[in-house]
Motif scaffolding. Sequence first.
Motif, PDB file in Angstrom:
ATOM      1  N   MET A   1     -68.518 -84.768 -14.851  1.00 41.24           N
ATOM      2  CA  MET A   1     -68.827 -83.626 -15.709  1.00 41.24           C
ATOM      3  C   MET A   1     -67.795 -82.586 -15.166  1.00 41.24           C
ATOM      4  O   MET A   1     -67.418 -82.260 -13.898  1.00 41.24           O
ATOM      5  CB  MET A   1     -70.083 -83.081 -15.380  1.00 41.24           C
ATOM      6  N   ILE A   2     -67.137 -81.750 -16.064  1.00 37.88           N
ATOM      7  CA  ILE A   2     -66.509 -80.753 -15.443  1.00 37.88           C
ATOM      8  C   ILE A   2     -67.169 -79.254 -15.255  1.00 37.88           C
ATOM      9  O   ILE A   2     -67.857 -79.027 -16.270  1.00 37.88           O
ATOM     10  CB  ILE A   2     -65.475 -80.331 -16.889  1.00 37.88           C
ATOM     11  N   GLU A   3     -66.932 -78.886 -14.155  1.00 32.53           N
ATOM     12  CA  GLU A   3     -67.524 -77.772 -13.606  1.00 32.53           C
ATOM     13  C   GLU A   3     -66.582 -76.549 -13.535  1.00 32.53           C
ATOM     14  O   GLU A   3     -65.439 -76.679 -12.477  1.00 32.53           O
ATOM     15  CB  GLU A   3     -68.271 -77.916 -12.181  1.00 32.53           C
TER      16      GLU A   3
ATOM     17  N   SER B   1     -63.266 -68.679 -15.022  1.00 36.13           N
ATOM     18  CA  SER B   1     -62.075 -69.893 -15.304  1.00 36.13           C
ATOM     19  C   SER B   1     -62.696 -70.560 -16.708  1.00 36.13           C
ATOM     20  O   SER B   1     -61.488 -70.758 -17.490  1.00 36.13           O
ATOM     21  CB  SER B   1     -62.096 -70.796 -14.122  1.00 36.13           C
ATOM     22  N   ALA B   2     -63.879 -70.550 -17.011  1.00 35.45           N
ATOM     23  CA  ALA B   2     -64.097 -71.153 -18.545  1.00 35.45           C
ATOM     24  C   ALA B   2     -63.347 -70.425 -19.499  1.00 35.45           C
ATOM     25  O   ALA B   2     -62.967 -70.551 -20.446  1.00 35.45           O
ATOM     26  CB  ALA B   2     -65.658 -71.625 -18.744  1.00 35.45           C
TER      27      ALA B   2
ATOM     28  N   ALA C   1     -59.418 -68.641 -23.460  1.00 39.12           N
ATOM     29  CA  ALA C   1     -58.341 -67.533 -23.780  1.00 39.12           C
ATOM     30  C   ALA C   1     -56.986 -68.228 -23.818  1.00 39.12           C
ATOM     31  O   ALA C   1     -56.432 -68.051 -24.894  1.00 39.12           O
ATOM     32  CB  ALA C   1     -58.348 -66.556 -22.778  1.00 39.12           C
ATOM     33  N   ILE C   2     -56.707 -69.146 -23.006  1.00 36.34           N
ATOM     34  CA  ILE C   2     -55.416 -69.804 -23.217  1.00 36.34           C
ATOM     35  C   ILE C   2     -55.252 -70.494 -24.670  1.00 36.34           C
ATOM     36  O   ILE C   2     -54.184 -70.288 -25.303  1.00 36.34           O
ATOM     37  CB  ILE C   2     -55.079 -70.881 -22.072  1.00 36.34           C
ATOM     38  N   PHE C   3     -56.238 -71.380 -24.752  1.00 41.48           N
ATOM     39  CA  PHE C   3     -56.171 -72.317 -25.853  1.00 41.48           C
ATOM     40  C   PHE C   3     -56.249 -71.627 -27.372  1.00 41.48           C
ATOM     41  O   PHE C   3     -55.388 -71.707 -28.075  1.00 41.48           O
ATOM     42  CB  PHE C   3     -57.023 -73.415 -25.838  1.00 41.48           C
TER      43      PHE C   3
ATOM     44  N   LYS D   1     -69.984 -74.077 -27.183  1.00 39.43           N
ATOM     45  CA  LYS D   1     -69.243 -73.035 -27.456  1.00 39.43           C
ATOM     46  C   LYS D   1     -67.631 -73.604 -27.487  1.00 39.43           C
ATOM     47  O   LYS D   1     -67.210 -73.236 -28.657  1.00 39.43           O
ATOM     48  CB  LYS D   1     -69.195 -71.852 -26.680  1.00 39.43           C
ATOM     49  N   PHE D   2     -67.303 -74.231 -26.593  1.00 36.84           N
ATOM     50  CA  PHE D   2     -65.762 -74.747 -26.675  1.00 36.84           C
ATOM     51  C   PHE D   2     -65.826 -75.779 -27.848  1.00 36.84           C
ATOM     52  O   PHE D   2     -64.789 -75.368 -28.406  1.00 36.84           O
ATOM     53  CB  PHE D   2     -65.605 -75.670 -25.259  1.00 36.84           C
TER      54      PHE D   2
END
Lengths: 133, 59
Positions: free
Chosen positions: B1-3, B8-9, B14-16, A108-109
């Motif tokens: 891998m980013i977890e 937080s995701a 929301a920020i970007f 989704k990102f």
Amino acid sequence: MAATETTADYPVNPMGVVAPIAGWLVPGLGHLIQRRWVRGLLLMISVLAMFFIGLGMEGKLYAANTGDILEMLGFVGDLGSGGLYFFSHGMGWGQGAVNLAMADYGTKFMIVAGLLNVISAVDAHQIAIGKKS
Amino acid sequence: MIELSHFSAALVFAIFASVVFGVTQKSEPREMVRYGFKCFTWFTLGLIGGGWLMWLIRH
């Protein structure tokens, strides 16, 4: 003359064509070539960060012609990332880990990164034709 | 891998998204900042509200 009025209402110039294409291919570039440095950098950082965080989460990049309508929509969203999509697809990235919830967030990102990049490219066009300062 | 956690995701999202909305939807820098913060606030409130709504449905 209706045609003349339309042209005057919507002035098209070379930058109005080049800026959105550049912005689509490289996020933020459409603003940077018009010397909107801060805006361009903010857009570039935001779209690149969303796209690469999505890749880092092992999200999936959709391919064309999979036959599934939802996958086609995902492909359209991914395609909004322009050069990022072609580069990542060419590198074989974004295969997606179907067993991880985080990978679904990543998918989704990347789709949203593409959609935000389209908004940025349209904004670059609006600036180029003088509809926005 | 980013977890990242779901929360937080969603905050990173929301920020970007708020930055892009702020920059593209307004013309003046001051308005851009204000609109960006407004979008971020609505994203966050929606996230928390949605979370509580799901909790209520679950219970």
